[in-house]
Design a protein around this motif. Structure first.
Motif, PDB file in Angstrom:
ATOM      1  N   HIS A 141      -3.087  35.547 -40.610  1.00  0.00           N
ATOM      2  CA  HIS A 141      -4.352  36.214 -40.277  1.00  0.00           C
ATOM      3  C   HIS A 141      -4.115  37.485 -39.484  1.00  0.00           C
ATOM      4  CE1 HIS A 141      -3.721  33.730 -36.700  1.00  0.00           C
ATOM      5  NE2 HIS A 141      -4.620  34.438 -36.052  1.00  0.00           N
ATOM      6  N   HIS A 195      -4.948  38.658 -36.459  1.00  0.00           N
ATOM      7  CA  HIS A 195      -4.757  38.833 -35.012  1.00  0.00           C
ATOM      8  C   HIS A 195      -3.373  39.424 -34.740  1.00  0.00           C
ATOM      9  CE1 HIS A 195      -8.041  35.844 -33.576  1.00  0.00           C
ATOM     10  NE2 HIS A 195      -8.442  37.096 -33.426  1.00  0.00           N
ATOM     11  N   HIS A 234      -0.087  37.745 -34.606  1.00  0.00           N
ATOM     12  CA  HIS A 234       0.460  37.262 -35.880  1.00  0.00           C
ATOM     13  C   HIS A 234       0.918  38.396 -36.803  1.00  0.00           C
ATOM     14  CE1 HIS A 234      -0.515  32.936 -35.437  1.00  0.00           C
ATOM     15  NE2 HIS A 234      -1.258  33.459 -34.489  1.00  0.00           N
ATOM     16  N   HIS A 294     -10.653  30.219 -38.674  1.00  0.00           N
ATOM     17  CA  HIS A 294     -10.353  30.728 -37.324  1.00  0.00           C
ATOM     18  C   HIS A 294     -11.023  32.079 -37.093  1.00  0.00           C
ATOM     19  CE1 HIS A 294      -7.939  32.047 -33.936  1.00  0.00           C
ATOM     20  NE2 HIS A 294      -7.284  32.925 -34.666  1.00  0.00           N
ATOM     21  N   ASP A 333      -3.526  29.811 -37.200  1.00  0.00           N
ATOM     22  CA  ASP A 333      -4.427  29.440 -36.114  1.00  0.00           C
ATOM     23  C   ASP A 333      -5.620  28.727 -36.726  1.00  0.00           C
ATOM     24  OD1 ASP A 333      -2.772  30.612 -34.317  1.00  0.00           O
ATOM     25  OD2 ASP A 333      -4.125  32.240 -33.735  1.00  0.00           O
ATOM     26  N   HIS A 391     -10.470  29.175 -31.496  1.00  0.00           N
ATOM     27  CA  HIS A 391      -9.460  28.136 -31.698  1.00  0.00           C
ATOM     28  C   HIS A 391     -10.062  26.743 -31.594  1.00  0.00           C
ATOM     29  CE1 HIS A 391      -5.583  30.251 -31.698  1.00  0.00           C
ATOM     30  NE2 HIS A 391      -6.197  31.152 -30.972  1.00  0.00           N
TER      31      HIS A 391
HETATM   32 ZN   LIG Z   1      -5.541  34.033 -34.104  1.00  0.00          ZN
END
Ligand SMILES: [Zn+2]
Length: 470
Positions: A61, A63, A66, A161, A186, A406
């Motif tokens: 994903h 974020h 990551h 997420h 996540d 989360h």
């Molecule tokens: Zn994340």
């Protein structure tokens, strides 16, 4: 066949796992290490592999913890595909461009007090590296199996997420040996607004699982919504403004969604709602362009508002002038602005203009790291400093739990509980304490659960861990 942990092992950020199978080397994520005094130096370190020798990257994903080191990987020679689904691929450029700007500013700051003869700092990567990275993104649809190389197939599943988040399923074959590896990415909360619930898996030989909130329980979602309703009612009575420091991706869209969902019931028409963050606006547009990823409730809401954005009284403040114009408004405005921890960005101006006024309210909707302005507000400091000026805190400060992207311990256990038989689990992406607490719960289910450390390698033939450099 081998799996090796490089990042997000024993900590939350810097996710990166290395899979070696069928003569190929794959990376799962290539995230930025965030927080801590040595984060910049650690992000700069050489990778424990030759970037040119990587055959493919699969990204869970958008974020930054990551995807944040992908431009560095590309800068250092990686030219292969970065597989991810379409919604994620639309969010990645927004996040990475912001990271490139931050890296540039950080380098400029470091060079300001450069000693004579000292090497000037260079940014970790720049916009050209980001553009190259974006060109390497290869979109794959959810739920469809895709052969990457002979002996390696991948399938991405919704992780619930943020928009476009995936759990990654890898099927690896070497001769008669077959292994199915599931990486959770996540995981979101169940019944999270807008998004589908995390995908229900059935089988795997090995599970790699996040554990960010492995030791915590979130508040019930209905309680959170009731609390927000009460805050907004009180703020309306007081007649001031409401300031919401919000993270650009996920939390901002979720917050707006709640206002839309309860539009009539919460009398939202009496407010003027500002989304004052170019990054949050760009991310919101990506959300609005992917109704295919909405759950049933969000689809119904979208239909009732005849499309997106879902609020008729929402103002998107794109330019600095748009943002400054908000400063003249004394009451009746809900202002959602970044940064999420109020350690920079446009929200500082709004706090400066509203914190000293007792009729105003501040709603904190996410985790606030120690040392940030957001944390000082949560800790009820009677005065704070903004742009070097002392500001007395007279506004009411509310901490709204439950809006986390989360899943909590119960969500994580629920996700794992769909696997039959119960595969061994390696816990990543969590502080050691959170991962240990989740491991205890998993072991109560009869699962073999291991908290990972950097440098651990797992032999996928035997599913046993082996120390590095034995
Ligand atoms: Zn994340």
């Amino acid at each position: 066949m081998q799996l090796e942990f490089f990042g997000a092992a024993g900590e939350v950020t810097g996710s990166c796992h290395i899979v070696r199978a069928a003569g190929r080397t794959l990376l799962l994520d290539c995230g930025m290490i965030q927080g801590g005094a040595d984060a910049t130096a650690r992000n700069r370190r050489e990778f424990p592999f030759e970037p040119r020798a990587i055959d493919a990257v699969v990204l869970s994903h958008a974020h930054v913890d990551h995807c944040g080191r992908l431009p560095l990987l590309v800068k250092r020679g990686y030219r292969g595909p970065i597989y991810t689904n379409a919604a994620c691929a639309d969010l990645v450029p927004i996040l990475l461009r912001d990271s490139a700007h931050l890296a540039l500013r950080e380098a400029e700051r470091a060079n300001r007090d450069l000693a004579r003869g000292e090497e000037p700092a260079t940014p970790l990567f720049d916009l050209a590296d980001v553009d190259a990275t974006v060109r390497q993104l290869a979109k794959i649809p959810y739920d469809a199996e895709r052969e990457l190389f002979p002996g390696i197939t991948v399938r991405v599943r919704d992780a619930g997420h943020i928009l476009g988040s995936s759990s990654v399923e890898l099927c690896l074959t070497e001769g008669s040996l077959r292994r199915k590896l599931v990486f959770s990415g996540d995981l979101g909360q169940y019944d999270t607004p807008i998004l589908h619930d995390p995908h229900r898996f059935e089988t795997a030989d090995l599970v790699l699982m996040e554990s960010t909130y492995g030791d915590r329980r979130h508040r019930e979602r209905e309680d959170t919504e009731r609390e927000l309703a009460a805050i907004l009612a009180e703020a309306a009575r007081d007649g001031g403004n409401v300031i919401v420091p919000a993270f650009a991706i996920g939390r901002s869209q979720e917050f707006l969604y709640l206002l839309a969902k309860h539009f009539a019931e919460w009398h939202m028409a009496r407010w003027k709602i500002f989304l004052d963050s170019p990054m949050a606006i760009a991310a919101s547009r990506v959300y609005w362009q992917h109704p295919d990823r909405f759950d049933d409730e969000a689809s119904r809401l979208r239909a009732s508002f005849r499309g997106m954005p879902p609020l008729p009284n929402l103002v998107l403040s794109e330019s600095p002038d748009d943002s400054r114009a908000i400063n003249n408004i004394r009451g009746g405005a809900i202002i959602i602005a970044g940064s999420g921890m109020a350690n920079g960005g446009r929200v500082l101006h709004h706090l400066k203009h509203n914190l000293e006024r007792p009729e105003c309210h501040v709603v904190i909707v996410g985790f606030q790291a120690p040392g940030t302005l957001g944390r000082r507000l949560v800790d009820r400091n009677p005065e704070v400093f903004i742009h070097g000026r002392r500001v007395r805190v007279a506004a009411k400060i509310h901490t709204l739990g439950g809006l986390s992207a989360h899943g909590d311990q119960a969500d994580l256990l629920r996700w794992y509980d769909s696997f039959r038989p119960r595969p061994p689990v390696f816990l990543v992406h969590g502080e050691v304490r959170a991962a240990e607490a989740l491991a205890v719960k998993l072991r109560e289910l009869g699962t073999q659960a291991t908290v990972t450390q950097p440098g651990i390698r797992i032999d996928l033939n035997t599913l046993a861990r082996e120390p590095l450099n034995p």
